[in-house]
Design a protein around this motif. Structure first.
Motif, PDB file in Angstrom:
ATOM      1  N   ILE A 144       0.831  -1.207   0.000  1.00  0.00           N
ATOM      2  CA  ILE A 144       0.000   0.000   0.000  1.00  0.00           C
ATOM      3  C   ILE A 144       0.866   1.258   0.000  1.00  0.00           C
ATOM      4  N   ARG A 145       2.029   1.159   0.713  1.00  0.00           N
ATOM      5  CA  ARG A 145       2.900   2.330   0.814  1.00  0.00           C
ATOM      6  C   ARG A 145       3.590   2.657  -0.506  1.00  0.00           C
ATOM      7  N   MET A 146       3.914   1.648  -1.297  1.00  0.00           N
ATOM      8  CA  MET A 146       4.564   1.891  -2.588  1.00  0.00           C
ATOM      9  C   MET A 146       3.812   1.149  -3.694  1.00  0.00           C
ATOM     10  N   PRO A 147       2.541   1.493  -3.890  1.00  0.00           N
ATOM     11  CA  PRO A 147       1.697   0.746  -4.830  1.00  0.00           C
ATOM     12  C   PRO A 147       2.165   0.840  -6.272  1.00  0.00           C
ATOM     13  N   LEU A 148       2.684   1.997  -6.677  1.00  0.00           N
ATOM     14  CA  LEU A 148       3.067   2.173  -8.078  1.00  0.00           C
ATOM     15  C   LEU A 148       4.130   1.181  -8.492  1.00  0.00           C
ATOM     16  N   MET A 149       5.217   1.102  -7.725  1.00  0.00           N
ATOM     17  CA  MET A 149       6.322   0.212  -8.086  1.00  0.00           C
ATOM     18  C   MET A 149       5.908  -1.256  -8.039  1.00  0.00           C
ATOM     19  N   VAL A 150       5.130  -1.611  -7.009  1.00  0.00           N
ATOM     20  CA  VAL A 150       4.712  -3.013  -6.864  1.00  0.00           C
ATOM     21  C   VAL A 150       3.760  -3.411  -7.992  1.00  0.00           C
TER      22      VAL A 150
ATOM     23  N   SER B 141      17.923 -11.189  -5.447  1.00  0.00           N
ATOM     24  CA  SER B 141      17.868  -9.744  -5.233  1.00  0.00           C
ATOM     25  C   SER B 141      18.704  -9.361  -4.017  1.00  0.00           C
ATOM     26  N   PHE B 142      18.632 -10.157  -2.971  1.00  0.00           N
ATOM     27  CA  PHE B 142      19.428  -9.909  -1.763  1.00  0.00           C
ATOM     28  C   PHE B 142      20.921 -10.022  -2.069  1.00  0.00           C
ATOM     29  N   LEU B 143      21.306 -11.068  -2.787  1.00  0.00           N
ATOM     30  CA  LEU B 143      22.716 -11.294  -3.102  1.00  0.00           C
ATOM     31  C   LEU B 143      23.294 -10.196  -3.986  1.00  0.00           C
ATOM     32  N   SER B 144      22.452  -9.637  -4.856  1.00  0.00           N
ATOM     33  CA  SER B 144      22.929  -8.591  -5.778  1.00  0.00           C
ATOM     34  C   SER B 144      22.797  -7.189  -5.179  1.00  0.00           C
ATOM     35  N   LYS B 145      22.347  -7.097  -3.918  1.00  0.00           N
ATOM     36  CA  LYS B 145      22.117  -5.824  -3.225  1.00  0.00           C
ATOM     37  C   LYS B 145      21.003  -5.014  -3.886  1.00  0.00           C
ATOM     38  N   GLY B 146      19.970  -5.728  -4.323  1.00  0.00           N
ATOM     39  CA  GLY B 146      18.790  -5.075  -4.863  1.00  0.00           C
ATOM     40  C   GLY B 146      17.811  -4.736  -3.753  1.00  0.00           C
ATOM     41  N   ASP B 147      16.671  -4.204  -4.124  1.00  0.00           N
ATOM     42  CA  ASP B 147      15.638  -3.821  -3.163  1.00  0.00           C
ATOM     43  C   ASP B 147      14.812  -5.070  -2.818  1.00  0.00           C
ATOM     44  N   VAL B 148      15.202  -5.734  -1.741  1.00  0.00           N
ATOM     45  CA  VAL B 148      14.555  -6.991  -1.356  1.00  0.00           C
ATOM     46  C   VAL B 148      13.095  -6.753  -0.962  1.00  0.00           C
ATOM     47  N   ALA B 149      12.819  -5.634  -0.294  1.00  0.00           N
ATOM     48  CA  ALA B 149      11.447  -5.337   0.115  1.00  0.00           C
ATOM     49  C   ALA B 149      10.524  -5.221  -1.092  1.00  0.00           C
ATOM     50  N   LEU B 150      11.000  -4.538  -2.130  1.00  0.00           N
ATOM     51  CA  LEU B 150      10.214  -4.425  -3.366  1.00  0.00           C
ATOM     52  C   LEU B 150      10.069  -5.789  -4.018  1.00  0.00           C
ATOM     53  N   ASP B 151      11.141  -6.561  -4.020  1.00  0.00           N
ATOM     54  CA  ASP B 151      11.126  -7.902  -4.606  1.00  0.00           C
ATOM     55  C   ASP B 151      10.073  -8.773  -3.926  1.00  0.00           C
ATOM     56  N   VAL B 152      10.090  -8.762  -2.593  1.00  0.00           N
ATOM     57  CA  VAL B 152       9.123  -9.566  -1.832  1.00  0.00           C
ATOM     58  C   VAL B 152       7.698  -9.101  -2.102  1.00  0.00           C
ATOM     59  N   SER B 153       7.508  -7.786  -2.189  1.00  0.00           N
ATOM     60  CA  SER B 153       6.164  -7.230  -2.402  1.00  0.00           C
ATOM     61  C   SER B 153       5.610  -7.616  -3.773  1.00  0.00           C
ATOM     62  N   ILE B 154       6.461  -7.528  -4.804  1.00  0.00           N
ATOM     63  CA  ILE B 154       6.030  -7.923  -6.149  1.00  0.00           C
ATOM     64  C   ILE B 154       5.736  -9.417  -6.184  1.00  0.00           C
ATOM     65  N   GLY B 155       6.602 -10.191  -5.546  1.00  0.00           N
ATOM     66  CA  GLY B 155       6.383 -11.637  -5.502  1.00  0.00           C
ATOM     67  C   GLY B 155       5.088 -11.990  -4.803  1.00  0.00           C
ATOM     68  N   LEU B 156       4.807 -11.294  -3.712  1.00  0.00           N
ATOM     69  CA  LEU B 156       3.569 -11.541  -2.963  1.00  0.00           C
ATOM     70  C   LEU B 156       2.346 -11.197  -3.798  1.00  0.00           C
TER      71      LEU B 156
END
Length: 344
Positions: free
Chosen positions: A64-70, A118-133
């Motif tokens: 909800i906080r970052m709906p556009l990116m997700v 995403s974690f290993l490459s130092k990406g945005d894990v929170a965004l990754d998890v949100s998109i996956g969810l």
């Protein structure tokens, strides 16, 4: 629990190799996993129940906080990968159940392995998890819809079966997992340390079933094109996912920075191949060959994801690119300062 964590860490480190060896074993000894053919949906439910147990209300609030990116990342996933699958089937002239299998894995949500990459490459894990969810929660609706639109020219698509199976093995287990986490809170953390190992073992069983059920056709002339198709599908997904996120940076630079670009790259290119294999075995039970592309994808995207994440980290370290960089480009000014400091 210490031994469980140790085993989980070992299995995570060597998972790709274990998958390959396990597949070889089931290829030559199909009876090893054939017993589980009728239970693959339960094993996938266990995986997604475990996923639900790791989620909290905060994870849903993040969407909800970052709906556009997700939302944009999820749309990109469900747009790029299914269309790539159709294009590759046309280029390689795949027909019938093989084409259905390729399109099915293309229509699946993003895989949980992308979180690790995403974690290993130092990406945005929170965004990754949100998109996956979000992509996983949309799967019961998106998979039947996309399959009906893109694969019905090959065979009659059991839309209702795909929907009901997806609800059974995706929505219900995830919802139950979230409920358990919400009710029992910190007590769940004592159990969640074992979940990665449980999920990986369940994935191995599903892969074993697919290999065992198709051992006569796995490397036949009929399926010879599947491996290059799967490899191109995954690599093209990475490429288009990254290019798409770079384009979005030009439109909305505040949100789609370098770390987010990495997350979207993995989220687009990596599929929930375990779900693909399960849906194939359940909805196309008389044609287990439909599950072969998902099995190939499961092995290959773990290899490619590991290679890409490792390369990304080394590339950034070599060129002095910070994890919170805007675009991932080398800052010449910073480089000059460092050189000046050395000379002084």
């Amino acid at each position: 629990m210490a031994k469980v964590q140790q085993f989980s860490s070992w299995l995570t480190k060597w998972f790709t190799l274990v998958v390959v060896l396990w597949a070889i074993l089931n290829f030559f000894e199909p009876q090893t996993s054939l017993w589980a053919k009728s239970y693959v949906n339960y094993f996938l439910s266990i995986i997604l129940f475990g996923m639900g147990m790791t989620l909290s209300i905060e994870d849903f609030k993040r969407i909800i906080r970052m709906p556009l990116m997700v939302i944009v990342g999820t749309v990109a996933h469900y747009l790029i990968m299914p269309l790539l699958a159709v294009l590759l089937c046309w280029i390689f002239r795949l027909n019938g159940m093989l084409a259905v299998g390729v399109i099915l894995v293309g229509c699946c949500p993003s895989g949980t392995s992308s979180n690790v990459m995403s974690f290993l490459s130092k990406g945005d894990v929170a965004l990754d998890v949100s998109i996956g969810l979000l992509s996983t929660l949309c799967a019961p609706f998106m998979v039947p819809l996309l399959m009906s639109a893109l694969a019905s020219s090959y065979v009659q698509i059991p839309v209702e079966k795909l929907f009901l199976t997806s609800v059974q093995v995706v929505l219900i287990p995830v919802a139950l997992g979230v409920i358990v986490h919400t009710i029992f809170g910190k007590h769940v953390q004592k159990v969640t340390v074992a979940l990665p190992a449980v999920s990986q073992v369940a994935i191995l069983i599903i892969i074993g079933v697919v290999v065992a059920a198709n051992n006569a056709k796995l490397f036949s002339a009929e399926t010879a094109l599947l491996l290059p198709v799967v490899m191109l599908h995954n690599l093209s997904g990475y490429t288009l996912g990254f290019l798409f996120s770079k384009l979005m940076y030009k439109i909305y630079p505040k949100g789609f920075r370098y770390a987010q670009q990495k997350a979207i790259t993995f989220e687009v290119g990596m599929q929930d191949s375990a779900l693909g294999a399960t849906l194939a075995l359940q909805a196309f039970a008389t044609n287990p060959i439909v599950a072969i592309p998902s099995t190939f994808f499961s092995v290959w995207h773990n290899i490619s994801g590991s290679v890409l994440s490792t390369w990304w980290v080394r590339h950034d370290a070599k060129h002095g690119i910070e994890a919170d960089s805007d675009t991932g480009t080398i800052h010449r000014g910073t480089k000059q300062v460092k050189l000046g400091a050395v000379q002084a």
